[in-house]
Design a protein around this motif. Sequence first.
Motif, mmCIF file in Angstrom:
data_model
loop_
_atom_site.group_PDB
_atom_site.id
_atom_site.type_symbol
_atom_site.label_atom_id
_atom_site.label_comp_id
_atom_site.label_asym_id
_atom_site.label_seq_id
_atom_site.Cartn_x
_atom_site.Cartn_y
_atom_site.Cartn_z
ATOM 1 N N GLY A 64 0.790 -1.227 0.000
ATOM 2 C CA GLY A 64 0.000 0.000 0.000
ATOM 3 C C GLY A 64 0.817 1.269 0.000
ATOM 4 O O GLY A 64 0.253 2.366 0.075
ATOM 5 N N GLU A 65 2.130 1.161 -0.122
ATOM 6 C CA GLU A 65 2.983 2.351 -0.127
ATOM 7 C C GLU A 65 2.960 2.982 -1.509
ATOM 8 O O GLU A 65 3.224 2.305 -2.507
ATOM 9 N N THR A 66 2.643 4.267 -1.588
ATOM 10 C CA THR A 66 2.572 4.959 -2.872
ATOM 11 C C THR A 66 3.434 6.216 -2.838
ATOM 12 O O THR A 66 3.867 6.670 -1.768
ATOM 13 N N ALA A 67 3.677 6.771 -4.026
ATOM 14 C CA ALA A 67 4.487 7.987 -4.117
ATOM 15 C C ALA A 67 4.125 8.745 -5.378
ATOM 16 O O ALA A 67 3.954 8.145 -6.448
ATOM 17 N N ARG A 68 4.004 10.062 -5.269
ATOM 18 C CA ARG A 68 3.819 10.919 -6.437
ATOM 19 C C ARG A 68 5.201 11.200 -7.034
ATOM 20 O O ARG A 68 6.119 11.612 -6.322
ATOM 21 N N ILE A 69 5.352 10.965 -8.345
ATOM 22 C CA ILE A 69 6.645 11.141 -9.002
ATOM 23 C C ILE A 69 6.798 12.611 -9.396
ATOM 24 O O ILE A 69 6.001 13.128 -10.189
ATOM 25 N N PRO A 70 7.786 13.295 -8.855
ATOM 26 C CA PRO A 70 7.908 14.741 -9.111
ATOM 27 C C PRO A 70 8.371 15.039 -10.533
ATOM 28 O O PRO A 70 9.174 14.307 -11.125
ATOM 29 N N GLY A 71 7.828 16.117 -11.082
ATOM 30 C CA GLY A 71 8.289 16.620 -12.379
ATOM 31 C C GLY A 71 7.790 15.854 -13.582
ATOM 32 O O GLY A 71 8.231 16.125 -14.710
ATOM 33 N N ILE A 72 6.882 14.906 -13.408
ATOM 34 C CA ILE A 72 6.373 14.115 -14.527
ATOM 35 C C ILE A 72 4.928 14.497 -14.800
ATOM 36 O O ILE A 72 4.081 14.422 -13.911
ATOM 37 N N ARG A 73 4.663 14.896 -16.040
ATOM 38 C CA ARG A 73 3.306 15.176 -16.482
ATOM 39 C C ARG A 73 2.878 14.095 -17.466
ATOM 40 O O ARG A 73 3.659 13.685 -18.333
ATOM 41 N N VAL A 74 1.631 13.625 -17.335
ATOM 42 C CA VAL A 74 1.112 12.572 -18.202
ATOM 43 C C VAL A 74 0.066 13.186 -19.122
ATOM 44 O O VAL A 74 -1.092 13.383 -18.724
ATOM 45 N N LEU A 133 -4.086 -2.238 -15.127
ATOM 46 C CA LEU A 133 -4.117 -3.037 -13.905
ATOM 47 C C LEU A 133 -5.137 -2.516 -12.888
ATOM 48 O O LEU A 133 -5.480 -3.222 -11.941
ATOM 49 N N THR A 134 -5.628 -1.298 -13.076
ATOM 50 C CA THR A 134 -6.572 -0.712 -12.124
ATOM 51 C C THR A 134 -8.020 -0.832 -12.586
ATOM 52 O O THR A 134 -8.936 -0.577 -11.807
ATOM 53 N N GLY A 135 -8.238 -1.178 -13.867
ATOM 54 C CA GLY A 135 -9.591 -1.325 -14.378
ATOM 55 C C GLY A 135 -10.263 -0.025 -14.749
ATOM 56 O O GLY A 135 -11.480 0.000 -14.945
ATOM 57 N N ASP A 136 -9.494 1.064 -14.873
ATOM 58 C CA ASP A 136 -10.111 2.350 -15.216
ATOM 59 C C ASP A 136 -10.058 2.641 -16.709
ATOM 60 O O ASP A 136 -10.403 3.743 -17.152
ATOM 61 N N GLY A 137 -9.611 1.661 -17.509
ATOM 62 C CA GLY A 137 -9.562 1.844 -18.955
ATOM 63 C C GLY A 137 -8.284 2.463 -19.467
ATOM 64 O O GLY A 137 -8.128 2.636 -20.673
ATOM 65 N N TYR A 197 8.200 -19.653 -4.683
ATOM 66 C CA TYR A 197 7.189 -18.726 -4.177
ATOM 67 C C TYR A 197 6.506 -18.051 -5.363
ATOM 68 O O TYR A 197 7.157 -17.727 -6.358
ATOM 69 N N ARG A 198 5.215 -17.836 -5.239
ATOM 70 C CA ARG A 198 4.476 -17.114 -6.266
ATOM 71 C C ARG A 198 3.568 -16.101 -5.591
ATOM 72 O O ARG A 198 2.721 -16.461 -4.771
ATOM 73 N N THR A 199 3.759 -14.828 -5.922
ATOM 74 C CA THR A 199 2.988 -13.743 -5.318
ATOM 75 C C THR A 199 2.242 -12.986 -6.404
ATOM 76 O O THR A 199 2.845 -12.572 -7.399
ATOM 77 N N ALA A 200 0.939 -12.829 -6.222
ATOM 78 C CA ALA A 200 0.105 -12.072 -7.154
ATOM 79 C C ALA A 200 -0.232 -10.720 -6.529
ATOM 80 O O ALA A 200 -0.755 -10.657 -5.410
ATOM 81 N N TRP A 201 0.093 -9.655 -7.238
ATOM 82 C CA TRP A 201 -0.218 -8.295 -6.803
ATOM 83 C C TRP A 201 -1.434 -7.804 -7.586
ATOM 84 O O TRP A 201 -1.482 -7.932 -8.808
ATOM 85 N N SER A 202 -2.407 -7.223 -6.869
ATOM 86 C CA SER A 202 -3.658 -6.781 -7.483
ATOM 87 C C SER A 202 -4.011 -5.384 -6.981
ATOM 88 O O SER A 202 -3.676 -5.007 -5.851
ATOM 89 N N TRP A 203 -4.744 -4.662 -7.819
ATOM 90 C CA TRP A 203 -5.178 -3.305 -7.473
ATOM 91 C C TRP A 203 -6.236 -3.352 -6.388
ATOM 92 O O TRP A 203 -7.161 -4.162 -6.436
ATOM 93 N N ASP A 204 -6.099 -2.473 -5.407
ATOM 94 C CA ASP A 204 -7.073 -2.353 -4.330
ATOM 95 C C ASP A 204 -7.622 -0.924 -4.337
ATOM 96 O O ASP A 204 -6.870 0.041 -4.132
ATOM 97 N N ARG A 208 -5.873 2.385 -2.934
ATOM 98 C CA ARG A 208 -5.368 3.060 -4.131
ATOM 99 C C ARG A 208 -3.936 2.631 -4.409
ATOM 100 O O ARG A 208 -3.039 3.441 -4.689
ATOM 101 N N ALA A 209 -3.715 1.309 -4.310
ATOM 102 C CA ALA A 209 -2.381 0.759 -4.486
ATOM 103 C C ALA A 209 -2.499 -0.707 -4.889
ATOM 104 O O ALA A 209 -3.554 -1.324 -4.756
ATOM 105 N N MET A 210 -1.401 -1.264 -5.383
ATOM 106 C CA MET A 210 -1.325 -2.694 -5.668
ATOM 107 C C MET A 210 -0.925 -3.407 -4.376
ATOM 108 O O MET A 210 0.048 -3.021 -3.721
ATOM 109 N N LEU A 211 -1.686 -4.456 -4.041
ATOM 110 C CA LEU A 211 -1.408 -5.222 -2.826
ATOM 111 C C LEU A 211 -1.107 -6.675 -3.186
ATOM 112 O O LEU A 211 -1.637 -7.194 -4.172
#
Length: 241
Positions: A64-74, A133-137, A197-204, A208-211
């Motif tokens: 659940g750790e997230t970060a805004r990337i500085p200086g990047i516009r999408v 991966l988030t399902g928002d299209g 080991y097999r770990t599946a990460w999914s959007w929550d 608002r993060a991949m868990l």
Amino acid sequence: MRPHRVSAAPRTAVSALAALALLTGCGAAGGLKSAGDAPSAVEPKSLWPELPPASSAPYDYGEGETARIPGIRVTGGDVRRLDPVTVAQAGLKAKTDRDSGLDELPDGTARQIEACRTAPDDCPVLPPYYRDLTGDGRDELVLGIRMPDRQLAVRVYMPDKGRLTRIMSTYDAVISVELAGRDLIMRAPSVIPGYEYRTAWSWDDRQRAMLPTRDEILRTPEHRKAPKPSPDSTASSAGTR
């Protein structure tokens, strides 16, 4: 999931038809036969119920750790327009919403990322992949960064109101990384021979993060089925009897 409700009239009609089918099918060839009594459900048993429940996790794995990337516009929310090296370099300056320490890269790897333009042969940033991966299209950007000891840092970035947010950051000594539907699956070696080991990460949506939603230890593909003895080995063993 909520069960579908059926009105009383259709239920009555279905019951009548089922009863008629049973009556007319009795004794006929190919008629219905009982499979016997169904096994009784066994209620889960709680072990050591007197133990008090834990109030906090003993370790922080960075979920659940997230970060805004500085200086990047999408522009237009399209991460395919972004240069992955620029994203990785900007990510070195990002501040996470909480500090688990798992977002940090080794100093040597960070220096290699900063020198990607002048020393591209030593650049640890791998070619990017894209998947919604988030399902928002909209696609997310998936980056891999090579680290010492054959470890790999995997990071996922989401377009967020014209900016870029890192929604997953982890690293491991991986066997493979796969995209399956809206899951990112990492396979890592185990100290137990024949297992991984097999770990599946999914959007929550809530975090608002991949868990890491599934964490398993499984037999490796080559050990899932016992090897069949070859004809030569069977003949030699028969000859020694």
